[in-house]
Design an enzyme around this catalytic site. Structure first.
Site, PDB file in Angstrom:
ATOM      1  N   ARG A  51       0.805  -1.226   0.000  1.00 59.96           N
ATOM      2  CA  ARG A  51       0.000   0.000   0.000  1.00 59.96           C
ATOM      3  C   ARG A  51       0.830   1.264   0.000  1.00 59.96           C
ATOM      4  O   ARG A  51       0.473   2.222  -0.667  1.00 59.96           O
ATOM      5  CB  ARG A  51      -1.049  -0.007   1.113  1.00 59.96           C
ATOM      6  N   THR A  52       1.927   1.295   0.714  1.00 57.58           N
ATOM      7  CA  THR A  52       2.631   2.576   0.803  1.00 57.58           C
ATOM      8  C   THR A  52       3.202   2.978  -0.549  1.00 57.58           C
ATOM      9  O   THR A  52       3.043   4.118  -0.989  1.00 57.58           O
ATOM     10  CB  THR A  52       3.726   2.529   1.889  1.00 57.58           C
ATOM     11  N   LYS A  80      24.478  -4.523  -5.809  1.00 58.96           N
ATOM     12  CA  LYS A  80      25.892  -4.551  -6.224  1.00 58.96           C
ATOM     13  C   LYS A  80      26.765  -3.881  -5.170  1.00 58.96           C
ATOM     14  O   LYS A  80      27.982  -3.807  -5.320  1.00 58.96           O
ATOM     15  CB  LYS A  80      26.074  -3.794  -7.542  1.00 58.96           C
ATOM     16  N   ARG A 101      11.733   3.774   1.269  1.00 54.97           N
ATOM     17  CA  ARG A 101      11.575   2.846   2.401  1.00 54.97           C
ATOM     18  C   ARG A 101      12.834   2.010   2.503  1.00 54.97           C
ATOM     19  O   ARG A 101      13.373   1.564   1.474  1.00 54.97           O
ATOM     20  CB  ARG A 101      10.360   1.941   2.189  1.00 54.97           C
ATOM     21  N   HIS A 129       7.540   6.336  10.523  1.00 55.29           N
ATOM     22  CA  HIS A 129       6.762   6.191   9.285  1.00 55.29           C
ATOM     23  C   HIS A 129       5.828   7.400   9.186  1.00 55.29           C
ATOM     24  O   HIS A 129       4.618   7.289   9.371  1.00 55.29           O
ATOM     25  CB  HIS A 129       5.967   4.875   9.354  1.00 55.29           C
TER      26      HIS A 129
END
Ligand code: NCD
Length: 303
Positions: A51-52, A80, A101, A129
């Site tokens: 959802r975010t 990498k 995130r 958050h």
């Protein structure tokens, strides 16, 4: 140029302003449909999300902007060995704003220090958050019409739940808010979060008992036990079903209780509760999109 890493970076006045914009978007979506024309949002998600990330992307599309997405960390240069600082510098050449995130606490802050465009923290480890908190605040404003003088219960994994930390931090600034912190012993709110409550001379109580707290609550914020933050599976399995909200447990709740959950739900709220008019968790999802629209506009300096 400004980034948002922690909800406290927004003043109470700015929160009011963002909530007002969120409500205006709900009332007049067409007025916002072209505001971000020619602008690009990059979503950099180094941790699972549905959802975010989609909420940020939907928000940018509804503003008429474009989206560059990095949804899978395995397929990115981070695999990498690229640093967050370098990634932020590179993405600054492609986009106008970043939503990031990351499983490591502080990673979006490092990105913000190195990017030449605004960075929004879309969740950093077990820390913060802020945009979920904006979703939560619009929900509380629409349901309750205020942020002050109420008893807010947080229930579940209060130790690792970043949405809990950010919402407590935001609500600590309003007079007359009382916190009931309901969790197993092992999953109590970290002391730095409790310090914020104390710093504003507000009161909190810690308990393990949801049912006895129920009659006092104006808001009940249920949370998932954060499996990915546990060091061993055994502890998770022992704690995961500590609290399951059912219609029976709601028998003593206030008629205007607001039941919230940042989602995803695992087992914490029985689906039988979904039809209760006090269930607000799917409303939070929609409110999150409006608040992300409001925040993108603010950080891009678009009125
Ligand atoms: C939350 C998160 O990612 O912290 N989800 C979300 O963004 N709505 C809550 C969770 O994962 O439990």
């Amino acid at each position: 140029m400004r980034s948002i890493i922690d909800i406290k970076e927004l003043s109470v006045e700015e929160i009011d302003e963002l909530v007002a914009v969120g409500k205006d978007i709900i009332a007049n979506p067409a007025a916002y449909a072209h505001k971000c024309e020619g602008k690009k949002l990059a979503t950099l998600f180094f941790e699972p999300s549905t959802r975010t990330r989609l909420s940020f992307e939907a928000a940018m599309y509804e503003l008429g902007g474009h989206v560059l997405t990095m949804a899978d960390a395995q397929s990115s240069s981070a695999s990498k060995g690229e640093s967050v600082a370098d990634t932020a510098k590179v993405i600054s050449c492609y986009a106008d704003i970043i939503a990031m995130r990351h499983p490591k606490e502080g990673a979006p802050m490092v990105a913000a220090m190195n990017a030449s465009i605004p960075v929004i923290n879309a969740g950093d480890g077990g820390h913060n958050h802020p945009t979920q908190t904006l979703a939560d605040l619009l929900t509380i404003s629409r349901e309750k019409g205020r942020f002050d003088h109420m008893t807010v219960g947080f229930c579940g994994d209060l130790r690792f739940g970043r949405t809990v930390h950010s919402l407590i931090s935001a609500m600590s600034r309003y007079p007359g808010v009382r916190f009931l912190l309901i969790s197993p012993e092992e999953l109590k709110v970290p002391s730095y979060v409790k310090q914020e409550i104390k710093a504003h001379a507000l009161s909190y109580q810690q308990t393990t008992d949801l049912v006895s707290a129920m009659p006092e609550l104006d808001i009940l914020y249920m949370t998932r036990v954060q499996k990915e933050r546990f060091f061993n599976e055994e502890d998770y399995l022992r704690l995961k079903d500590s609290y399951i909200l059912t219609p029976e447990k709601l028998a003593s709740a206030k008629p205007d209780l607001c039941i919230m959950h940042p989602l995803p739900r695992v087992n914490e709220i029985s689906v039988a509760v979904d039809d209760d008019p006090r269930a607000c968790y799917f409303k939070q999802v929609l409110n999150g999109k409006y608040m992300r629209m409001a925040l993108i506009l603010k950080l891009l300096g678009i009125r």
